[in-house]
Design a protein around this motif. Structure first.
Motif, PDB file in Angstrom:
ATOM      1  N   ARG A   4      35.835 -18.334  26.337  1.00 10.40           N
ATOM      2  CA  ARG A   4      35.680 -18.731  25.174  1.00 10.40           C
ATOM      3  C   ARG A   4      36.701 -19.026  24.347  1.00 10.40           C
ATOM      4  N   PRO A   5      37.121 -20.143  23.670  1.00 10.80           N
ATOM      5  CA  PRO A   5      38.415 -20.145  22.960  1.00 10.80           C
ATOM      6  C   PRO A   5      38.232 -19.806  21.672  1.00 10.80           C
ATOM      7  N   THR A   6      39.413 -19.229  20.922  1.00  7.88           N
ATOM      8  CA  THR A   6      39.467 -18.749  19.873  1.00  7.88           C
ATOM      9  C   THR A   6      39.202 -19.815  18.694  1.00  7.88           C
ATOM     10  N   GLU A   7      39.010 -19.463  17.530  1.00  2.00           N
ATOM     11  CA  GLU A   7      38.689 -20.440  16.544  1.00  2.00           C
ATOM     12  C   GLU A   7      39.943 -21.241  16.217  1.00  2.00           C
ATOM     13  N   ALA A   8      41.141 -20.542  16.289  1.00  6.77           N
ATOM     14  CA  ALA A   8      42.381 -21.129  16.165  1.00  6.77           C
ATOM     15  C   ALA A   8      42.784 -22.105  17.246  1.00  6.77           C
ATOM     16  N   ALA A   9      42.343 -21.800  18.392  1.00  8.12           N
ATOM     17  CA  ALA A   9      42.664 -22.705  19.467  1.00  8.12           C
ATOM     18  C   ALA A   9      41.960 -23.979  19.302  1.00  8.12           C
ATOM     19  N   VAL A  10      40.483 -23.870  19.025  1.00  9.42           N
ATOM     20  CA  VAL A  10      39.585 -24.849  18.666  1.00  9.42           C
ATOM     21  C   VAL A  10      40.257 -25.932  17.501  1.00  9.42           C
ATOM     22  N   ASP A  11      40.596 -25.182  16.464  1.00  7.73           N
ATOM     23  CA  ASP A  11      41.393 -25.646  15.233  1.00  7.73           C
ATOM     24  C   ASP A  11      42.487 -26.611  15.760  1.00  7.73           C
ATOM     25  N   ALA A  12      43.255 -25.805  16.595  1.00  5.53           N
ATOM     26  CA  ALA A  12      44.382 -26.647  17.070  1.00  5.53           C
ATOM     27  C   ALA A  12      44.033 -27.880  17.789  1.00  5.53           C
ATOM     28  N   TRP A  13      42.974 -27.635  18.684  1.00  2.00           N
ATOM     29  CA  TRP A  13      42.578 -28.758  19.669  1.00  2.00           C
ATOM     30  C   TRP A  13      42.353 -29.887  18.827  1.00  2.00           C
TER      31      TRP A  13
END
Length: 148
Positions: A4-13
């Motif tokens: 499960r990606p972190t919220e920060a990783a999703v935002d970066a993506w």
């Protein structure tokens, strides 16, 4: 847990994808407005020019280009039809081919560069300081095979 990606990783993506699409649209529009071929053509010609007389095998081109290209052979066919590249037999593999840029291909890439350079400046350079651009380049390199 690790899937499960972190919220920060999703935002970066999301930011990465939006920035890439926005920049590429501006670059493609600049080429179109200048009556020049697409970014994919420039990208292939640039990689072949860098490879020199040895050229590259089609699979090597596919690995090197900056954009997703699902059918590299058709793109190479179009470049060859225009006289910008030529296919040569691969010396170490009789069934394989190497693609080499021609002088016309080098000339076309050089014609495209001023338009591309300005589009890069408009899409990226005007929005970032030199330090910010270097930081982003270093961070994004971590996401590529070249960053490993």
């Amino acid at each position: 847990m690790g899937h499960r990606p972190t919220e920060a990783a999703v935002d970066a993506w999301i930011a990465l994808m939006r920035a890439q699409q926005t920049a590429l649209l501006k670059i493609e529009r600049a080429f179109r407005d200048a009556n020049l071929p697409s970014h994919a053509w420039y990208d292939v010609l640039w990689e072949l020019e860098r490879a020199g007389e040895a050229g590259l095998r089609p699979l090597e081109i596919e690995r090197q280009i900056l954009i997703a290209q699902s059918n590299i052979s058709r793109l190479i066919d179009r470049l060859e039809e225009k006289g910008y590249v030529e296919r040569r037999p691969c010396e170490d593999d009789g069934r394989g081919q190497r693609v080499v840029i021609t002088s016309a291909g080098r000339d076309m890439r050089k014609r495209m560069w001023p338009v591309y350079g300005k589009a890069i400046t408009d899409a990226v350079g005007k929005h970032l300081s030199e330090r910010e651009a270097l930081s982003i380049a270093a961070l994004l390199t971590k996401l590529t095979d070249r960053g490993r």
